[in-house]
Design a protein around this motif. Structure first.
Motif, PDB file in Angstrom:
ATOM      1  N   VAL A 194      -1.221  14.765  -0.520  1.00  0.00           N
ATOM      2  CA  VAL A 194      -1.917  13.604   0.378  1.00  0.00           C
ATOM      3  C   VAL A 194      -1.475  12.582   0.177  1.00  0.00           C
ATOM      4  N   VAL A 195      -1.407  11.380   1.182  1.00  0.00           N
ATOM      5  CA  VAL A 195      -1.037   9.869   1.155  1.00  0.00           C
ATOM      6  C   VAL A 195      -1.972   9.582   2.141  1.00  0.00           C
ATOM      7  N   ASN A 196      -3.276   8.792   1.697  1.00  0.00           N
ATOM      8  CA  ASN A 196      -4.091   8.279   2.781  1.00  0.00           C
ATOM      9  C   ASN A 196      -3.390   7.085   3.542  1.00  0.00           C
ATOM     10  N   ASN A 197      -3.963   6.725   4.765  1.00  0.00           N
ATOM     11  CA  ASN A 197      -3.495   5.691   5.503  1.00  0.00           C
ATOM     12  C   ASN A 197      -4.307   4.568   4.449  1.00  0.00           C
ATOM     13  N   SER A 198      -3.694   3.303   4.641  1.00  0.00           N
ATOM     14  CA  SER A 198      -4.278   2.073   3.416  1.00  0.00           C
ATOM     15  C   SER A 198      -4.682   1.122   4.737  1.00  0.00           C
ATOM     16  N   LEU A 199      -5.647   0.489   4.406  1.00  0.00           N
ATOM     17  CA  LEU A 199      -6.014  -0.768   5.187  1.00  0.00           C
ATOM     18  C   LEU A 199      -5.545  -2.048   4.218  1.00  0.00           C
ATOM     19  N   ASN A 200      -4.568  -2.823   4.604  1.00  0.00           N
ATOM     20  CA  ASN A 200      -4.393  -4.243   4.125  1.00  0.00           C
ATOM     21  C   ASN A 200      -5.172  -5.025   4.513  1.00  0.00           C
ATOM     22  N   LEU A 201      -6.333  -5.347   3.841  1.00  0.00           N
ATOM     23  CA  LEU A 201      -7.063  -6.376   3.899  1.00  0.00           C
ATOM     24  C   LEU A 201      -6.526  -8.001   3.883  1.00  0.00           C
ATOM     25  N   LEU A 202      -5.567  -8.047   3.109  1.00  0.00           N
ATOM     26  CA  LEU A 202      -4.927  -9.293   2.850  1.00  0.00           C
ATOM     27  C   LEU A 202      -4.002  -9.775   3.988  1.00  0.00           C
ATOM     28  N   GLU A 203      -3.596  -8.684   4.975  1.00  0.00           N
ATOM     29  CA  GLU A 203      -2.545  -9.123   5.842  1.00  0.00           C
ATOM     30  C   GLU A 203      -2.867 -10.314   6.685  1.00  0.00           C
ATOM     31  N   ASP A 204      -4.010 -10.139   7.177  1.00  0.00           N
ATOM     32  CA  ASP A 204      -4.305 -11.043   8.475  1.00  0.00           C
ATOM     33  C   ASP A 204      -5.274 -12.473   7.569  1.00  0.00           C
ATOM     34  N   MET A 205      -5.242 -12.671   6.240  1.00  0.00           N
ATOM     35  CA  MET A 205      -5.890 -13.808   5.660  1.00  0.00           C
ATOM     36  C   MET A 205      -5.008 -14.719   5.424  1.00  0.00           C
ATOM     37  N   SER A 206      -5.632 -15.882   4.990  1.00  0.00           N
ATOM     38  CA  SER A 206      -4.985 -17.292   5.113  1.00  0.00           C
ATOM     39  C   SER A 206      -4.046 -17.167   3.733  1.00  0.00           C
ATOM     40  N   GLU A 207      -3.121 -18.512   3.819  1.00  0.00           N
ATOM     41  CA  GLU A 207      -2.112 -18.803   2.988  1.00  0.00           C
ATOM     42  C   GLU A 207      -2.788 -18.652   1.758  1.00  0.00           C
ATOM     43  N   GLU A 208      -4.077 -19.334   1.301  1.00  0.00           N
ATOM     44  CA  GLU A 208      -4.759 -19.750   0.021  1.00  0.00           C
ATOM     45  C   GLU A 208      -5.047 -18.361  -0.319  1.00  0.00           C
ATOM     46  N   ILE A 209      -5.523 -17.452   0.317  1.00  0.00           N
ATOM     47  CA  ILE A 209      -5.790 -16.088  -0.126  1.00  0.00           C
ATOM     48  C   ILE A 209      -4.709 -15.480  -0.604  1.00  0.00           C
ATOM     49  N   GLN A 210      -3.412 -15.610   0.255  1.00  0.00           N
ATOM     50  CA  GLN A 210      -2.161 -14.834  -0.343  1.00  0.00           C
ATOM     51  C   GLN A 210      -1.898 -15.410  -1.535  1.00  0.00           C
ATOM     52  N   LEU A 211      -1.922 -16.878  -1.822  1.00  0.00           N
ATOM     53  CA  LEU A 211      -1.508 -17.400  -3.113  1.00  0.00           C
ATOM     54  C   LEU A 211      -2.483 -16.808  -4.075  1.00  0.00           C
ATOM     55  N   ILE A 212      -3.893 -16.703  -4.081  1.00  0.00           N
ATOM     56  CA  ILE A 212      -4.734 -16.133  -5.137  1.00  0.00           C
ATOM     57  C   ILE A 212      -4.358 -14.716  -5.411  1.00  0.00           C
ATOM     58  N   ALA A 213      -3.945 -13.933  -4.307  1.00  0.00           N
ATOM     59  CA  ALA A 213      -3.724 -12.481  -4.486  1.00  0.00           C
ATOM     60  C   ALA A 213      -2.410 -12.514  -5.541  1.00  0.00           C
ATOM     61  N   GLU A 214      -1.499 -13.371  -5.156  1.00  0.00           N
ATOM     62  CA  GLU A 214      -0.234 -13.381  -5.960  1.00  0.00           C
ATOM     63  C   GLU A 214      -0.594 -13.711  -7.657  1.00  0.00           C
ATOM     64  N   ASN A 215      -1.505 -14.419  -7.875  1.00  0.00           N
ATOM     65  CA  ASN A 215      -1.905 -14.959  -9.020  1.00  0.00           C
ATOM     66  C   ASN A 215      -3.038 -14.232  -9.799  1.00  0.00           C
ATOM     67  N   PHE A 216      -3.824 -13.291  -9.124  1.00  0.00           N
ATOM     68  CA  PHE A 216      -4.889 -12.527  -9.583  1.00  0.00           C
ATOM     69  C   PHE A 216      -5.340 -11.440  -8.933  1.00  0.00           C
ATOM     70  N   ASP A 217      -5.699 -10.370  -9.624  1.00  0.00           N
ATOM     71  CA  ASP A 217      -5.807  -9.299  -9.009  1.00  0.00           C
ATOM     72  C   ASP A 217      -7.599  -9.110  -8.325  1.00  0.00           C
ATOM     73  N   ILE A 218      -7.409  -9.118  -6.774  1.00  0.00           N
ATOM     74  CA  ILE A 218      -8.556  -9.328  -6.225  1.00  0.00           C
ATOM     75  C   ILE A 218      -8.902  -7.933  -5.528  1.00  0.00           C
ATOM     76  N   PHE A 219      -8.224  -7.108  -5.887  1.00  0.00           N
ATOM     77  CA  PHE A 219      -8.375  -5.383  -5.165  1.00  0.00           C
ATOM     78  C   PHE A 219      -8.901  -4.557  -5.945  1.00  0.00           C
ATOM     79  N   SER A 220      -8.447  -4.290  -7.010  1.00  0.00           N
ATOM     80  CA  SER A 220      -8.722  -3.055  -7.910  1.00  0.00           C
ATOM     81  C   SER A 220      -9.999  -3.236  -8.700  1.00  0.00           C
TER      82      SER A 220
END
Length: 427
Positions: A194-220
């Protein structure tokens, strides 16, 4: 390791759901530094590429779709009985020869609906022919639609849609479909994954969120807390950190806190940040559990829209503020589906919280004409642990919060990669 994704796309329109699935898998592979090539039909337009498909790390390969200078036209062979068109096997041989050349340098070939779709019967046969010369290549065959019933009678080559291919793992997006998948291809369920389809919540978010995600685990994390405000002692940042630590200790869940802070004249930022961290650490947090957005390039605060985006990911909002005239951030957090914990001793928060069915705790506060001071028995930490356990249980029992948290945590590309797709590439 090198991985090929065999799709035979004729285009990359996002209205075709499989295009989005492949895009997510490409991001997973590239984010983990795996050499990747994508095999599409030779008639797939180059100018169709967008987003991740334009990544220069991808090796684009076009598989022949011509014979004797004429375009090969695909036919829908979804029925298990009948005959194929006259030139079918000649066309399959030409495609197979091309596939041998273009898959000779890869370790894994991920196929999407190649074995399932009647339109791809010619590629189904071609890849089987190619496999005879690619003896070390491992195949992963994804099926993205409801498995077909295994027919009692079938004719070759139409029976290829119901026949296993050697050295191939069959994959479906849900566990409920594995028995039917195994029956379609006449394989043991042990050869299915089984490999579920994933939902990439980060994809359509702002550059600021992208940077936060690079520096901090906001998903797990199980509990994600976002607290925006001026870095003043009146906002009681240290109480948020302490309660977060108590929740982590009491529930043994993973807890993360993002402080969307900006400096205040009341206290030196470095000093107050140290106090906040020490409060969190003393109650159970560690260095990886706390992020100040001022530390990653936003000393004057992040945009309000970014705070709202963070609230759409978080599930717990704690406001122990000493004084509030209204509490707009409470509305912002509530509007994005967060469990609210407010300081009952602040009149404005009590009034607002009652309307929003918030959970109340008590901290020191400024009231109209007088101040209040709390005395915790047996200790403030014990008070946090008691309420922390209640808060976690209420979040767990809230169906909406549970679903929101599961989508962020369990169906993120990171989780799908680590727990489902990557293991297939380690066999």
């Amino acid at each position: 390791m090198k991985v090929a994704i065999l799709t035979m796309f004729n285009g990359l329109s996002t209205t075709y759901s499989l295009v989005n699935v492949v895009a997510e898998q490409l991001k997973m592979l590239l984010n983990n530094n795996i050499k990747t090539k994508v095999l599409v039909s030779e008639h797939c337009p180059d100018n169709d590429c967008y987003g991740i498909f334009k990544d220069e790390r991808i090796e684009w390969v076009k598989v022949t779709n011509s014979i004797d200078g004429e375009q090969i036209h695909w036919h829908d062979y979804s029925q298990p009985e009948g005959k194929v068109h006259e030139s079918f096997f000649d066309e399959a041989d030409v495609i197979a020869e091309d596939l041998v050349n273009k898959l000779s340098d890869v370790d894994f070939c991920i196929m999407h609906d190649i074995h399932y779709q009647g339109w791809h019967l010619i590629h189904n046969i071609a890849i089987r022919k190619a496999q005879e010369k690619l003896t070390n290549l491992k195949f992963i065959a994804f099926t993205h639609s409801f498995p077909a019933n295994h027919p009692p009678k079938k004719d070759w080559p139409l029976s290829a849609r119901y026949s296993p291919m050697p050295n191939t793992t069959y994959v479906y997006p849900t566990y409920s479909g594995i028995p039917a998948l195994a029956k379609q291809y006449a394989v043991p369920e042990g050869r299915c994954r089984v490999v579920n389809n994933s939902l990439n919540l980060l994809e359509d978010m702002s550059e600021e969120i992208q940077l936060i995600a690079e520096n901090f685990d906001i998903f797990s994390s199980d509990i994600l807390i976002v607290y925006p405000g001026r870095l003043t002692t009146g906002k009681k940042f240290e109480k948020v950190a302490a309660l977060a630590g108590a929740i982590k200790t009491q529930s043994e869940q993973d807890v993360k806190v993002i402080f969307c802070d900006f400096k205040s004249a009341d206290i030196k930022p470095k000093l107050y940040k140290r106090i906040i961290k020490e409060s969190g650490f003393s109650c159970g947090l560690n260095g990886e559990d706390i992020l100040f957005t001022s530390d990653i390039g936003y000393p004057h605060g992040i945009p309000r829209k970014t705070v709202l985006e963070l609230f759409s990911l978080s599930n717990l909002f704690i406001c122990p503020s000493y004084s509030e005239s209204f509490g707009l951030t409470v509305l912002e957090a509530a509007s994005r589906g967060n469990f609210l914990v407010l300081n009952e001793a602040v009149p404005a928060l009590e009034e607002l919280g009652k309307k929003l069915n918030a959970y109340f705790m008590r901290w020191d506060a400024r009231n109209y004409g007088f101040d209040t001071s709390e005395n915790y028995q047996p200790s403030e930490e014990a008070y946090y642990q008691e309420h922390g356990e209640i808060i976690v249980n209420m979040i767990r029992q809230n169906n909406v919060l549970h679903a929101k948290t599961m989508v962020r945590k369990r169906y993120s590309p990171e989780w799908i990669w680590k727990n489902q797709l990557e293991p297939l590439l380690e066999k």
